[in-house]
Design a protein around this motif. Structure first.
Motif, mmCIF file in Angstrom:
data_model
loop_
_atom_site.group_PDB
_atom_site.id
_atom_site.type_symbol
_atom_site.label_atom_id
_atom_site.label_comp_id
_atom_site.label_asym_id
_atom_site.label_seq_id
_atom_site.Cartn_x
_atom_site.Cartn_y
_atom_site.Cartn_z
ATOM 1 N N UNK A 37 6.728 0.037 -1.968
ATOM 2 C CA UNK A 37 7.258 0.054 -3.336
ATOM 3 C C UNK A 37 6.976 -1.298 -3.973
ATOM 4 N N UNK A 38 6.980 -1.332 -5.287
ATOM 5 C CA UNK A 38 6.678 -2.552 -6.024
ATOM 6 C C UNK A 38 7.887 -3.490 -5.993
ATOM 7 N N UNK A 76 0.830 -1.193 0.000
ATOM 8 C CA UNK A 76 0.000 0.000 0.000
ATOM 9 C C UNK A 76 0.863 1.240 0.000
ATOM 10 N N UNK A 77 0.256 2.370 -0.376
ATOM 11 C CA UNK A 77 0.977 3.632 -0.409
ATOM 12 C C UNK A 77 1.383 4.051 1.011
ATOM 13 N N UNK A 78 2.349 4.957 1.093
ATOM 14 C CA UNK A 78 2.765 5.489 2.393
ATOM 15 C C UNK A 78 1.573 6.137 3.076
ATOM 16 N N UNK A 79 1.446 5.864 4.375
ATOM 17 C CA UNK A 79 0.393 6.501 5.149
ATOM 18 C C UNK A 79 -0.920 5.759 5.170
ATOM 19 N N UNK A 80 -0.991 4.566 4.551
ATOM 20 C CA UNK A 80 -2.257 3.843 4.523
ATOM 21 C C UNK A 80 -2.495 3.005 5.779
ATOM 22 N N UNK A 81 -1.457 2.757 6.575
ATOM 23 C CA UNK A 81 -1.649 2.043 7.827
ATOM 24 C C UNK A 81 -1.268 0.574 7.768
ATOM 25 N N UNK A 82 -0.107 0.283 7.195
ATOM 26 C CA UNK A 82 0.299 -1.121 7.042
ATOM 27 C C UNK A 82 0.592 -1.783 8.389
ATOM 28 N N UNK A 83 1.227 -1.051 9.312
ATOM 29 C CA UNK A 83 1.475 -1.657 10.631
ATOM 30 C C UNK A 83 0.162 -1.877 11.378
ATOM 31 N N UNK A 84 -0.795 -0.984 11.194
ATOM 32 C CA UNK A 84 -2.101 -1.148 11.838
ATOM 33 C C UNK A 84 -2.772 -2.439 11.367
ATOM 34 N N UNK A 85 -2.644 -2.741 10.083
ATOM 35 C CA UNK A 85 -3.199 -3.980 9.544
ATOM 36 C C UNK A 85 -2.462 -5.187 10.120
ATOM 37 N N UNK A 86 -1.132 -5.097 10.197
ATOM 38 C CA UNK A 86 -0.356 -6.196 10.779
ATOM 39 C C UNK A 86 -0.766 -6.447 12.229
ATOM 40 N N UNK A 87 -0.971 -5.378 12.989
ATOM 41 C CA UNK A 87 -1.411 -5.534 14.385
ATOM 42 C C UNK A 87 -2.810 -6.145 14.459
ATOM 43 N N UNK A 88 -3.686 -5.743 13.522
ATOM 44 C CA UNK A 88 -5.038 -6.297 13.502
ATOM 45 C C UNK A 88 -4.998 -7.800 13.234
ATOM 46 N N UNK A 89 -4.128 -8.224 12.319
ATOM 47 C CA UNK A 89 -3.976 -9.654 12.031
ATOM 48 C C UNK A 89 -3.535 -10.396 13.293
#
Length: 441
Positions: A285-286, A171-184
């Motif tokens: 990044x891709x 995901x783009x910067x600022x979308x909350x990737x760590x938040x998703x990891x914590x939710x998992x």
């Protein structure tokens, strides 16, 4: 269905034929219409029914539409108002906008023009635009949002939360990737075990291997004690490797071995240690492009990408902007021991249409700044200019162009940027649709 939920629309017009036509058109859009042929009955409906948007004529017998607009703006300020009239004039348009109307349609108008106006006013989903009274529809493990793409994200998290398969979050910067990891992690069966986040981009490459796998005393200069690495610390739980694209090929090779063999070897040791870790990685990044450039191992990519989760950018999340705005408004107001800010409908409309290239992080920082710097109402004047329009004048435009040519060029750019939506274009230009039509002619 036009909206995700049924919206209640009040239509007030002295023409019964038009009322019936609008009733059918609104029902076709998935809305719940209330109709009235006089202002007094319209006010009674406003007082006793939860209305999401008001459509009113201007010229009616006895009590005119301007009085209804004034009454609605004073007593139900969160309800957007659409004016329809067969007797247009610049003065009347200006007057009703000052009274609180948000949009202006000239009779006769098509069903498509009506839908365009409603989409513009409702932000393609929202009901009331007063954020301080809008409920946060969804709060999944701290993730705010109820759009279709976020519902799909929640479903993916639910399906993956309790297995050990590696997960790649993009995901783009600022979308909350760590938040998703914590939710998992915290919604699954291993929530009582450690969750260890590691920002691979913040650790110097020469230290990252030691931080990940640990080291023994004396294994390198500065290793004065034995130290466990992040893999050992996350044993039994989840290791989240953010910015995985920043790792060197050497570290990537050791990550691959750790994933394949389910064991790690500390620096300076010859003895491996079994580990039971669920690995979640993230990248903005891709990675396939990095593989093509020889900067990322293809075999590691496929090991990490057993399950792929892509977080949508905020601009694609329908009306989640307003829910997030409310959430951060409440959060930072509490932190500052202040009353929540109140946003007028024009400010909310501008924020809802802004693309938010910095995503949720940009929105969060913006609201925090507003809470710190302001004490009460936020109007369109408090919204930065760059958030109010999607287009800018071409800086390379010739200074020899006449004012009329510049105006024509700018109008064309606004229309193009908004997919030829005249309602949105007129709003950005600060003119009504009739004036825009005249200029287009």
């Amino acid at each position: 269905m036009y909206m995700n939920e049924t919206l209640s629309i009040l239509v007030v017009d002295d023409s019964r034929d038009l009322l019936e036509l609008l009733r059918r058109q609104l029902q076709d859009l998935g809305m719940n219409p209330y109709i009235s042929d006089n202002v007094l009955e319209g006010i009674e409906i406003l007082e006793n029914t939860e209305i999401d948007l008001l459509i009113t004529d201007l010229n009616m017998p006895k009590i005119g539409g301007e009085q209804l607009i004034r009454y609605c703006s004073e007593h139900f300020s969160s309800i957007p108002i659409l004016v329809i009239t067969g007797y247009p004039s610049v003065n009347s348009a200006i007057n009703v906008m000052k009274l609180g109307a948000l949009e202006y349609l000239i009779k006769p108008f098509t069903a498509d023009e009506l839908e365009d106006a409603l989409r513009s006013m409702l932000g393609a989903k929202t009901v009331r635009e007063e954020v301080q009274t809008t409920a946060v529809i969804e709060n999944f493990q701290g993730i705010i949002g109820s759009s279709k793409k976020m519902q799909h994200l929640y479903n993916t998290i639910q399906r993956t939360k309790s297995n050990r398969a590696t997960i790649l979050v993009s995901g783009e910067s600022g979308t909350g990737k760590e938040l998703v990891a914590r939710a998992i992690h915290y919604s699954g069966d291993f929530s009582s075990a450690p969750f260890v986040p590691v920002n691979c981009g913040a650790i110097p490459d020469q230290l990252l291997e030691s931080e990940l796998f640990g080291h023994l005393k004396g294994s390198f200069t500065g290793a004065i004690t034995n130290r466990a690495g992040f893999f050992q610390a996350a044993d039994g739980g989840t290791l989240f490797l953010d910015e995985i694209s920043n790792t060197s090929l050497e570290v990537q090779a050791k990550l691959l071995r750790a994933i394949q063999e389910k064991e790690v070897t500390s620096l300076g040791s010859t003895k491996s240690q079994k580990i039971n870790v669920r690995i979640v990685t993230a990248s903005n990044v891709n990675l396939l492009e990095l593989i093509a450039q020889g900067k990322f191992r293809e075999d590691l990519y496929y090991r990490l990408n057993v399950i792929s989760i892509e977080i949508p950018p905020l601009r694609e999340r329908e009306n989640d902007i307003l829910a997030l705005l409310k959430y951060f408004n409440l959060k930072f107001s509490k932190e500052q021991s202040k009353s929540k800010l109140k946003f007028d409908r024009n400010a909310l409309s501008a924020l809802n249409k802004y693309a938010w290239p910095g995503n949720v992080r940009e929105l969060e920082n913006f609201v925090q700044r507003l809470v710190v710097m302001h004490d009460d109402n936020i109007t369109i004047n408090e919204i930065p200019n760059y958030m109010k329009s999607k287009v800018q004048l071409d800086k390379s435009a010739s200074l020899s162009m006449s004012l009329k040519e510049v105006e024509k060029d700018y109008i064309q750019k606004v229309l193009s940027a908004n997919n030829n939506n005249k309602t949105k274009a007129a709003e950005i230009l600060g003119i009504d649709r009739k004036t825009l039509r005249e200029k287009l002619k």
